[in-house]
Design an enzyme around this catalytic site. Structure first.
Site, PDB file in Angstrom:
ATOM      1  N   ARG A  86      44.936  10.747  58.152  1.00  0.00           N
ATOM      2  CA  ARG A  86      46.368  10.849  58.413  1.00  0.00           C
ATOM      3  C   ARG A  86      46.661  11.521  59.750  1.00  0.00           C
ATOM      4  O   ARG A  86      45.938  12.414  60.178  1.00  0.00           O
ATOM      5  CB  ARG A  86      47.051  11.633  57.281  1.00  0.00           C
ATOM      6  CG  ARG A  86      47.052  10.875  55.970  1.00  0.00           C
ATOM      7  CD  ARG A  86      47.627  11.707  54.826  1.00  0.00           C
ATOM      8  NE  ARG A  86      47.786  10.856  53.652  1.00  0.00           N
ATOM      9  CZ  ARG A  86      46.799  10.568  52.795  1.00  0.00           C
ATOM     10  NH1 ARG A  86      45.590  11.078  52.977  1.00  0.00           N
ATOM     11  NH2 ARG A  86      47.015   9.772  51.771  1.00  0.00           N
ATOM     12  N   HIS A 116      45.120   5.753  58.323  1.00  0.00           N
ATOM     13  CA  HIS A 116      43.993   4.815  58.472  1.00  0.00           C
ATOM     14  C   HIS A 116      44.242   3.717  59.508  1.00  0.00           C
ATOM     15  O   HIS A 116      43.920   2.545  59.286  1.00  0.00           O
ATOM     16  CB  HIS A 116      43.657   4.185  57.124  1.00  0.00           C
ATOM     17  CG  HIS A 116      42.952   5.121  56.176  1.00  0.00           C
ATOM     18  ND1 HIS A 116      42.187   6.182  56.604  1.00  0.00           N
ATOM     19  CD2 HIS A 116      42.890   5.122  54.814  1.00  0.00           C
ATOM     20  CE1 HIS A 116      41.678   6.807  55.537  1.00  0.00           C
ATOM     21  NE2 HIS A 116      42.085   6.197  54.446  1.00  0.00           N
ATOM     22  N   HIS A 191      34.814   2.994  54.586  1.00  0.00           N
ATOM     23  CA  HIS A 191      35.529   3.448  53.388  1.00  0.00           C
ATOM     24  C   HIS A 191      34.944   2.819  52.122  1.00  0.00           C
ATOM     25  O   HIS A 191      35.699   2.443  51.220  1.00  0.00           O
ATOM     26  CB  HIS A 191      37.017   3.123  53.515  1.00  0.00           C
ATOM     27  CG  HIS A 191      37.913   4.027  52.731  1.00  0.00           C
ATOM     28  ND1 HIS A 191      37.859   4.145  51.363  1.00  0.00           N
ATOM     29  CD2 HIS A 191      38.895   4.890  53.132  1.00  0.00           C
ATOM     30  CE1 HIS A 191      38.769   4.987  50.947  1.00  0.00           C
ATOM     31  NE2 HIS A 191      39.415   5.467  52.007  1.00  0.00           N
ATOM     32  N   TYR A 193      33.396   2.570  48.448  1.00  0.00           N
ATOM     33  CA  TYR A 193      33.406   3.319  47.195  1.00  0.00           C
ATOM     34  C   TYR A 193      32.086   3.053  46.481  1.00  0.00           C
ATOM     35  O   TYR A 193      31.704   1.897  46.268  1.00  0.00           O
ATOM     36  CB  TYR A 193      34.545   2.860  46.292  1.00  0.00           C
ATOM     37  CG  TYR A 193      35.917   3.270  46.757  1.00  0.00           C
ATOM     38  CD1 TYR A 193      36.451   4.503  46.398  1.00  0.00           C
ATOM     39  CD2 TYR A 193      36.696   2.417  47.531  1.00  0.00           C
ATOM     40  CE1 TYR A 193      37.726   4.876  46.801  1.00  0.00           C
ATOM     41  CE2 TYR A 193      37.970   2.778  47.942  1.00  0.00           C
ATOM     42  CZ  TYR A 193      38.479   4.006  47.574  1.00  0.00           C
ATOM     43  OH  TYR A 193      39.742   4.376  47.986  1.00  0.00           O
ATOM     44  N   GLN A 300      35.146  13.271  54.398  1.00  0.00           N
ATOM     45  CA  GLN A 300      36.208  13.195  53.402  1.00  0.00           C
ATOM     46  C   GLN A 300      35.606  12.707  52.092  1.00  0.00           C
ATOM     47  O   GLN A 300      34.965  11.651  52.043  1.00  0.00           O
ATOM     48  CB  GLN A 300      37.305  12.231  53.870  1.00  0.00           C
ATOM     49  CG  GLN A 300      38.565  12.255  53.018  1.00  0.00           C
ATOM     50  CD  GLN A 300      39.509  13.376  53.413  1.00  0.00           C
ATOM     51  OE1 GLN A 300      39.376  13.955  54.485  1.00  0.00           O
ATOM     52  NE2 GLN A 300      40.465  13.685  52.561  1.00  0.00           N
ATOM     53  N   GLU A 328      33.428   9.693  53.340  1.00  0.00           N
ATOM     54  CA  GLU A 328      33.819   9.123  54.620  1.00  0.00           C
ATOM     55  C   GLU A 328      33.485  10.080  55.771  1.00  0.00           C
ATOM     56  O   GLU A 328      34.284  10.960  56.095  1.00  0.00           O
ATOM     57  CB  GLU A 328      35.312   8.815  54.618  1.00  0.00           C
ATOM     58  CG  GLU A 328      35.783   7.973  53.448  1.00  0.00           C
ATOM     59  CD  GLU A 328      37.268   8.131  53.200  1.00  0.00           C
ATOM     60  OE1 GLU A 328      38.046   7.994  54.179  1.00  0.00           O
ATOM     61  OE2 GLU A 328      37.660   8.428  52.052  1.00  0.00           O
TER      62      GLU A 328
END
Length: 363
Positions: A86, A116, A191, A193, A300, A328
């Protein structure tokens, strides 16, 4: 591992759009398989064995490209930029000039933030693509993109390349580079998962995480850093000595009733040191382990708590809170608005370089 045991995505059915899409499959000498697409330079599949030698896909995603385009969560496996995370108030000041950015973050409190890379960030763009083999015969893919001056509000034309190499020592190496013709902030990440239970539909709460970060960045209610560094010791966010995600979330609920997940920016203890891993993820029942090495100063960690089942992934598995964990590696979030943070501004005479390696093993 044998190829016939893998449920690989098929290019003909995956690429269901206008013909610009590609699906790239990389294999190594031990049967590991990684798949990527040029839509967002995304990592879409990663097949690794469990301790019994049974392969499984540990990366969340979809069976068709069109599902990535319409998903509620836009960032599955994507390269995120020009700046990930952000930026407060969707603006920053550089060399005395203020640059307004796309305001696309719902968590802005007084005003929307930039998230992003914006509405047409790198995650929704079609990258150029080429496959290659290195001198050892290891398979790789390179994605390249040109981001024009002013795209999503950022100054300068940016040339970006992202290379993934699947090695014969069971690691996926990711190298990101960028050059600019004007000073501009750059902060890229992948990014993906992860769920080491391999698309079982079971939440990733059993995963044990060890993270070499003894501090995190405090954030306000809009997930914007306040500038305060907080020791993790004694908090639900402490993974220094290793703990399961379920243990962390239990501690979180006890400390902050009503909270059931988190997205935390950790300060890496030894930034730039790629000689040892930064984070280790283990899953006891399968024996799968992923070690992540990076040259980035921050990482992150997001427990996927905003997933609500509206995204139905591979083999019809609905993704609810905790379906996967995102790790991340990146520069500090909102760095352009914090002069005390390490700068993410790229100058024309320099090259941005981000290295992250994912090493797969069993225990």
């Amino acid at each position: 591992m044998k190829d016939e045991t893998l449920r690989l995505l098929d290019a003909a059915t995956f690429c269901d759009g206008g013909g610009e899409e590609v699906l790239v499959t990389l294999r190594n000498a031990h049967g590991l398989v990684a798949q990527f697409t040029n839509y967002g330079a995304r990592w879409v599949s990663m097949f690794v064995p469990d301790r019994n030698g049974h392969p499984g896909d540990i990366v969340l995603g979809f069976d068709k490209l069109s599902q990535y385009r319409t998903a509620a969560e836009q960032y599955y496996g994507a390269i995120v930029g020009r700046v990930c995370g952000r930026i407060a108030g969707a603006q920053f000041t550089l060399d005395g000039r203020t640059y307004p950015l796309a305001a696309n973050d719902a968590y802005g409190i007084t005003c929307p933030n930039h998230l992003h890379g914006g509405i047409r960030g790198f995650h929704v763009q079609m990258w150029r693509c080429r496959t290659f083999r290195d001198r050892s015969g290891q398979e790789g893919v390179e994605f390249t993109l040109e981001s024009p001056d002013g795209e999503e509000g950022y100054p300068g034309r940016l040339e970006v390349s992202v290379t993934y190499l699947l090695t014969n020592y069971d690691a996926l190496l990711m190298n990101c580079e960028a050059r600019t013709d004007r000073p501009t902030p750059v902060n890229l990440t992948n990014h993906a998962y992860f769920n080491l239970l391999a698309n079982s539909g079971i939440q990733a709460f059993s995963h044990r995480v060890t993270l070499k970060a003894s501090r995190y960045l405090a954030c306000d209610e809009g997930f914007i850093p306040t500038g305060e560094y907080v020791p993790v010791d004694g908090t639900p966010y402490d993974f220094v000595h290793g703990r399961t995600v379920s243990d962390s979330l239990t501690a979180l609920t006890l400390a902050y009733p009503g909270e059931y997940g988190f997205s935390i920016s950790y300060v890496v203890d030894n930034p730039g040191d790629c000689s040892d891993w930064t984070v280790r993820i283990e899953e006891e029942s399968t024996g799968r382990c992923v070690d992540i090495y990076t040259n980035q100063p921050s990482l992150q960690m997001y427990t996927g708590f905003l997933m609500d089942g509206s995204d139905v992934g591979k083999e019809g598995v609905a993704y609810y809170s905790g379906a996967g964990l995102a790790f991340e590696p990146q520069g500090y979030p909102d760095a352009p608005n914090h002069p005390d943070f390490p700068s993410i501004v790229l100058l024309p005479q320099n090259t941005y370089r981000h290295f992250t390696a994912y090493k797969f093993s069993v225990f």
